[in-house]
Design a protein around this motif. Structure first.
Motif, short mmCIF file in Angstrom:
data_model
loop_
_atom_site.label_atom_id
_atom_site.label_comp_id
_atom_site.label_asym_id
_atom_site.label_seq_id
_atom_site.Cartn_x
_atom_site.Cartn_y
_atom_site.Cartn_z
N UNK A 91 0.84 -1.20 0.00
CA UNK A 91 0.00 0.00 0.00
C UNK A 91 0.88 1.26 0.00
N UNK A 92 1.92 1.24 0.82
CA UNK A 92 2.85 2.37 0.88
C UNK A 92 3.59 2.58 -0.42
N UNK A 93 3.97 1.49 -1.08
CA UNK A 93 4.65 1.60 -2.37
C UNK A 93 3.73 2.21 -3.41
N UNK A 94 2.45 1.84 -3.37
CA UNK A 94 1.48 2.41 -4.29
C UNK A 94 1.34 3.91 -4.10
N UNK A 95 1.32 4.34 -2.83
CA UNK A 95 1.25 5.77 -2.54
C UNK A 95 2.50 6.48 -3.06
N UNK A 96 3.67 5.92 -2.75
CA UNK A 96 4.93 6.54 -3.17
C UNK A 96 5.02 6.66 -4.68
N UNK A 97 4.50 5.65 -5.39
CA UNK A 97 4.61 5.64 -6.84
C UNK A 97 3.85 6.80 -7.47
N UNK A 98 2.69 7.14 -6.91
CA UNK A 98 1.88 8.21 -7.51
C UNK A 98 2.05 9.56 -6.82
N UNK A 99 2.76 9.60 -5.71
CA UNK A 99 2.86 10.84 -4.94
C UNK A 99 4.25 11.46 -4.97
N UNK A 100 5.28 10.67 -5.20
CA UNK A 100 6.65 11.17 -5.13
C UNK A 100 6.96 12.11 -6.30
N UNK A 101 7.46 13.29 -5.97
CA UNK A 101 7.84 14.25 -7.01
C UNK A 101 9.30 14.05 -7.40
N UNK A 102 9.71 14.67 -8.49
CA UNK A 102 11.09 14.57 -8.94
C UNK A 102 12.04 15.16 -7.90
N UNK A 103 11.62 16.26 -7.27
CA UNK A 103 12.44 16.90 -6.25
C UNK A 103 12.63 15.98 -5.05
N UNK A 104 11.55 15.34 -4.63
CA UNK A 104 11.63 14.42 -3.49
C UNK A 104 12.50 13.21 -3.83
N UNK A 105 12.39 12.73 -5.05
CA UNK A 105 13.16 11.55 -5.46
C UNK A 105 14.66 11.85 -5.48
N UNK A 106 15.02 13.06 -5.89
CA UNK A 106 16.43 13.41 -6.04
C UNK A 106 17.07 13.89 -4.75
N UNK A 107 16.26 14.20 -3.74
CA UNK A 107 16.82 14.72 -2.49
C UNK A 107 17.41 13.58 -1.64
N UNK A 108 18.55 13.85 -1.04
CA UNK A 108 19.21 12.87 -0.18
C UNK A 108 18.58 12.89 1.21
N UNK A 109 18.25 11.72 1.71
CA UNK A 109 17.70 11.61 3.07
C UNK A 109 18.84 11.26 4.01
N UNK A 110 19.04 12.09 5.00
CA UNK A 110 20.18 11.91 5.89
C UNK A 110 19.74 11.44 7.28
N UNK A 111 20.59 10.68 7.91
CA UNK A 111 20.39 10.29 9.31
C UNK A 111 21.67 10.58 10.07
N UNK A 112 21.56 10.66 11.39
CA UNK A 112 22.75 10.87 12.21
C UNK A 112 22.73 9.92 13.39
N UNK A 113 23.69 10.06 14.26
CA UNK A 113 23.79 9.12 15.38
C UNK A 113 22.57 9.18 16.29
N UNK A 114 21.97 10.37 16.42
CA UNK A 114 20.79 10.51 17.29
C UNK A 114 19.61 9.77 16.70
N UNK A 115 19.33 9.99 15.42
CA UNK A 115 18.20 9.31 14.79
C UNK A 115 18.42 7.80 14.74
N UNK A 116 19.68 7.39 14.55
CA UNK A 116 19.99 5.95 14.54
C UNK A 116 19.72 5.32 15.91
#
Length: 249
Positions: free
Chosen positions: A36-61
């Motif tokens: 269900x989530x993949x279906x949402x992502x397929x029709x909702x994700x923009x080019x800008x969102x797709x190209x943006x890097x998602x970062x994590x750090x030690x706190x979020x980990x």
């Protein structure tokens, strides 16, 4: 609920009630949610969102690991609460064995694929045994529970290390939390795992239940992905600072 009504309760007459075995929700909860989530992502994700890097750090980990630890501890209760009282002890032991097996396998596969341990693998794939044992949690032997956990942990880690990047490029989406690898693949595996375990199980009914779940989840997900943007979008994707008060406010 619509999918569960069709698959588990005989809705629309496509599958007879009780024809699909999915005690702990490997199919109708985990696999459904991921697809269900993949279906949402397929029709909702923009080019800008797709190209943006998602970062994590030690706190979020660390917070991710804390959440995974809590899930690990309570997962046996999640499955055992859905079985008859006389099967609860057997179910609890099965889930613990599957989780232990997937955790150990995740460490081994993470190092094998990446040459170092990945915190993302440990925080996610270590739970794959709990996902995959769901369908057969009350019926599998303890030995089979360990085997299911090993296979799930290996499959999930392979998904994070190898499949995820290729999937995202192919579908032009961002699977932010890797639900395909933790809930999707192990969930489908769990639905198939009952086939050699339960005697008298109607194989066609079980397979049809899995196919219907995939179809309903993906189609409804795509629809929701079209509707949600009409209600507004975040200005800055993958950033949640705007949702919280900072120290100066």
């Amino acid at each position: 609920m619509l999918n569960e009504w069709i698959v588990m309760n005989g809705g629309l007459g496509l599958i007879k009630a009780g024809g699909v075995v999915d005690t702990g929700g490997s199919i109708v909860i985990h696999a459904f949610g991921a697809i269900f989530g993949l279906g949402i992502a397929l029709t909702m994700t923009t080019k800008q969102e797709f190209e943006k890097t998602i970062e994590s750090d030690s706190v979020s980990d660390r917070y991710s690991m804390l959440g995974s630890m809590i899930l690990w501890i309570f997962w046996p209760s999640f499955c055992a609460a859905l079985v008859p009282p006389d099967k609860m002890p057997h179910t609890v032991v099965n889930v613990i064995l599957a989780l232990c097996a997937s955790t150990i396998t995740t460490y081994i596969f993470s190092v094998s694929f990446r040459k170092k341990i990945s915190i993302a693998d440990i925080a996610n794939a270590a739970l794959a045994g709990g996902v995959a044992i769901g369908s057969a949690c009350a019926d599998a032997s303890h030995t089979l529970a360990v085997i299911i956990g090993i296979l799930a942990g290996g499959l999930s880690t392979f998904g994070f290390a190898v499949i995820q990047s290729r999937q995202q490029k192919l579908m032009k989406i961002i699977d932010t939390c890797g639900v395909t690898n933790l809930h999707g693949l192990p969930g489908l595996m769990g639905g198939l795992a009952v086939l050699p375990i339960l005697k008298g199980l109607q194989i066609q009914q079980q397979l049809l239940g899995i196919v219907i779940t995939i179809a309903v989840a993906f189609i409804t997900g795509m629809f929701v992905g079209k509707v949600l943007p009409l209600l507004g979008r975040k200005v800055e994707a993958y950033e949640d600072a705007d949702e919280f008060l900072d120290a100066s406010e």
